[in-house]
Scaffold this motif. Structure first.
Motif, PDB file in Angstrom:
ATOM      1  N   UNK A   6      59.335  55.066 118.120  1.00  0.00           N
ATOM      2  CA  UNK A   6      60.653  54.635 118.552  1.00  0.00           C
ATOM      3  C   UNK A   6      61.426  54.092 117.370  1.00  0.00           C
ATOM      4  N   UNK A   7      62.539  53.432 117.678  1.00  0.00           N
ATOM      5  CA  UNK A   7      63.334  52.758 116.654  1.00  0.00           C
ATOM      6  C   UNK A   7      63.432  51.298 117.060  1.00  0.00           C
ATOM      7  N   UNK A   8      63.069  50.416 116.132  1.00  0.00           N
ATOM      8  CA  UNK A   8      63.087  48.989 116.439  1.00  0.00           C
ATOM      9  C   UNK A   8      63.670  48.223 115.268  1.00  0.00           C
ATOM     10  N   UNK A   9      64.172  47.017 115.569  1.00  0.00           N
ATOM     11  CA  UNK A   9      64.622  46.088 114.528  1.00  0.00           C
ATOM     12  C   UNK A   9      63.559  45.021 114.352  1.00  0.00           C
ATOM     13  N   UNK A 129      61.973  49.084 125.015  1.00  0.00           N
ATOM     14  CA  UNK A 129      62.862  49.912 125.835  1.00  0.00           C
ATOM     15  C   UNK A 129      62.873  51.391 125.516  1.00  0.00           C
ATOM     16  N   UNK A 130      64.034  51.977 125.732  1.00  0.00           N
ATOM     17  CA  UNK A 130      64.159  53.426 125.789  1.00  0.00           C
ATOM     18  C   UNK A 130      64.462  54.149 124.491  1.00  0.00           C
ATOM     19  N   UNK A 131      64.645  53.420 123.380  1.00  0.00           N
ATOM     20  CA  UNK A 131      64.828  54.115 122.101  1.00  0.00           C
ATOM     21  C   UNK A 131      63.443  54.536 121.616  1.00  0.00           C
ATOM     22  N   UNK A 132      62.739  55.292 122.448  1.00  0.00           N
ATOM     23  CA  UNK A 132      61.338  55.596 122.147  1.00  0.00           C
ATOM     24  C   UNK A 132      60.921  56.901 122.807  1.00  0.00           C
ATOM     25  N   UNK A 133      59.757  57.353 122.436  1.00  0.00           N
ATOM     26  CA  UNK A 133      59.293  58.663 122.890  1.00  0.00           C
ATOM     27  C   UNK A 133      58.845  58.651 124.341  1.00  0.00           C
ATOM     28  N   UNK A 134      58.254  57.547 124.787  1.00  0.00           N
ATOM     29  CA  UNK A 134      57.691  57.474 126.138  1.00  0.00           C
ATOM     30  C   UNK A 134      57.887  56.074 126.703  1.00  0.00           C
ATOM     31  N   UNK A 135      57.787  55.974 128.026  1.00  0.00           N
ATOM     32  CA  UNK A 135      57.736  54.666 128.676  1.00  0.00           C
ATOM     33  C   UNK A 135      56.840  54.782 129.904  1.00  0.00           C
ATOM     34  N   UNK A 136      56.177  53.679 130.242  1.00  0.00           N
ATOM     35  CA  UNK A 136      55.289  53.639 131.412  1.00  0.00           C
ATOM     36  C   UNK A 136      55.806  52.534 132.328  1.00  0.00           C
ATOM     37  N   UNK A 321      69.165  59.658 116.880  1.00  0.00           N
ATOM     38  CA  UNK A 321      68.757  58.259 116.716  1.00  0.00           C
ATOM     39  C   UNK A 321      68.893  57.811 115.257  1.00  0.00           C
ATOM     40  N   UNK A 322      68.921  58.766 114.342  1.00  0.00           N
ATOM     41  CA  UNK A 322      69.086  58.408 112.919  1.00  0.00           C
ATOM     42  C   UNK A 322      70.447  57.776 112.646  1.00  0.00           C
ATOM     43  N   UNK A 341      75.017  58.455 123.851  1.00  0.00           N
ATOM     44  CA  UNK A 341      73.691  58.718 124.415  1.00  0.00           C
ATOM     45  C   UNK A 341      72.838  59.322 123.305  1.00  0.00           C
ATOM     46  N   UNK A 342      71.655  58.763 123.128  1.00  0.00           N
ATOM     47  CA  UNK A 342      70.740  59.268 122.106  1.00  0.00           C
ATOM     48  C   UNK A 342      69.967  60.461 122.648  1.00  0.00           C
ATOM     49  N   UNK A 343      70.009  61.558 121.901  1.00  0.00           N
ATOM     50  CA  UNK A 343      69.162  62.724 122.211  1.00  0.00           C
ATOM     51  C   UNK A 343      67.795  62.396 121.626  1.00  0.00           C
ATOM     52  N   UNK A 344      66.830  62.103 122.478  1.00  0.00           N
ATOM     53  CA  UNK A 344      65.564  61.578 121.980  1.00  0.00           C
ATOM     54  C   UNK A 344      64.738  62.637 121.256  1.00  0.00           C
ATOM     55  N   UNK A 345      65.142  63.918 121.355  1.00  0.00           N
ATOM     56  CA  UNK A 345      64.479  64.943 120.545  1.00  0.00           C
ATOM     57  C   UNK A 345      64.652  64.636 119.073  1.00  0.00           C
ATOM     58  N   UNK A 346      65.708  63.881 118.733  1.00  0.00           N
ATOM     59  CA  UNK A 346      65.962  63.530 117.330  1.00  0.00           C
ATOM     60  C   UNK A 346      64.910  62.568 116.780  1.00  0.00           C
ATOM     61  N   UNK A 347      64.158  61.957 117.657  1.00  0.00           N
ATOM     62  CA  UNK A 347      63.106  61.033 117.219  1.00  0.00           C
ATOM     63  C   UNK A 347      62.024  61.786 116.451  1.00  0.00           C
TER      64      UNK A 347
END
Ligand SMILES: [Zn+2]
Ligand SMILES: [Zn+2]
Length: 351
Positions: A6-9, A129-136, A321-322, A341-347
């Protein structure tokens, strides 16, 4: 546990950057989702920069999530592998307090578990959260997206959409009602679309002459430039409901005066400083000044179904996301129509 990216600070003054972390394996009631799209909410930016002074780092935001189910627990009947699924601002709540029992988990007496920056009751630590590849997520907090909606443009419904839908419903927007929406941004543009679809007479208030045409296109019956005193005066004591989506400092009494006897001004934008309210405007016509935050899970599903029926999604600009930091900079200048909206394929491309 399984690895996610994902992307985190890492702190309030470092930019979002690639980040690897573990999520729990799905338990019996869990739905595992590969994230396809995640909307960019102003709360994300407030959180990563610690502007609300409560941020837990690393901070991985995003609560407008649409994706595809990759695994389900043994007790999950609502979803199966391959289904489209969505997650909004909450991933859990206490489920036992009066608010939870009444289906308004957003007002949980024990504080709902935020999709990010919340206390993770299952894995410990805090939620990502959702700036990531997966969530459960527990199935009770996973939503279904109507099949006719564009998945990327549906993502902002999960926060911006429900934030406007809930007060419009609660305060009875519909045919025969005159409803004002203040501010044409991520929240306001959803308010115009939703109130129009509910059958209300919709008036958009904006400070930008450049947004008049867009307001009409989105469904406003009238657009009023709020700095035009004559135009404002023509609407005195005429509104049943006004929803104010402005989070900057502004004069709410100017809008209170436009409301009929017993009508309500609902604040959904949250300015950092307290807003002065002209009490004379309240007492004179028994008006109410109220607030509202997102909506419960059942109401969020109702909102998604309503949007499916009426073909409503957000107006979006898709990003990689970049470029998230550039998107934040533009969001601060209100330079987005009307939600990133982030296209998460960009991750995958970024890693
Ligand atoms: Zn949000
Ligand atoms: Zn509760």
């Amino acid at each position: 546990m399984f690895m996610c990216t994902g992307y985190a600070a890492q702190s309030a003054d470092t930019p979002l950057a690639p980040f690897s972390f573990e999520r729990r394996d799905p338990g019996p009631a869990d739905v595992a989702i590969e994230i396809l799209y995640c909307g960019v909410c102003h709360s994300d930016l407030h959180t990563v920069r610690n502007e609300w002074k409560n941020t837990l780092y690393p901070s991985l935001p995003g609560h407008e999530i649409v994706g595809r189910v990759t695994a389900v627990g043994a007790d999950v009947a609502k979803f199966k592998v391959g289904d489209v699924a969505a997650v909004g601002c909450m991933v859990d709540s206490c489920r036992t307090c009066p608010s939870c029992r009444q289906g308004v988990e957003q007002y949980c007496d024990n504080v709902f578990t935020g999709t990010y920056n919340g206390a993770d009751k299952i894995s410990g630590g805090h939620t990502f959260g959702g700036y990531s590849s997966h969530i459960v997520v527990d199935q009770d907090f996973v939503l279904k997206v109507p099949a006719n909606l564009d998945l990327a443009a549906a993502a902002p419904l999960l926060c911006a959409g429900i934030t406007l839908y809930s007060p419009l419903r609660y305060w009875g927007a519909g045919p025969g009602k005159k409803v004002g929406i203040v501010g044409l941004g991520g929240l306001g543009h959803m308010g115009v679309k939703l109130a129009h679809a509910m059958g209300a007479h919709v008036v958009l208030f904006t400070t930008s002459p450049g947004k008049v045409e867009d307001g009409r296109r989105l469904g406003a019956d009238e657009v009023v430039l709020s700095r035009d005193a004559d135009a404002m005066a023509r609407h005195v004591e005429s509104f049943d409901l006004i929803i104010d989506a402005v989070s900057a400092k502004h004069d709410v009494s100017a809008y209170l005066n436009l409301i009929k006897r017993d009508g309500t001004l609902v604040q959904v934008g949250v300015p950092e400083e307290p807003l002065p309210v002209g009490v004379i405007s309240l007492v004179w016509k028994r008006r109410s000044f109220a607030g509202s935050i997102i909506g419960g899970i059942a109401e969020t599903q109702e909102m998604l179904d309503f949007c499916g029926k009426h073909g409503i999604t957000a107006d979006i600009e898709m990003i990689s996301i970049r470029t998230i930091e550039d998107a934040y900079a533009r969001m601060l200048k209100s330079d987005v129509k009307y939600r990133f909206v982030i296209d998460m394929a960009s991750l995958g491309q970024a890693a």
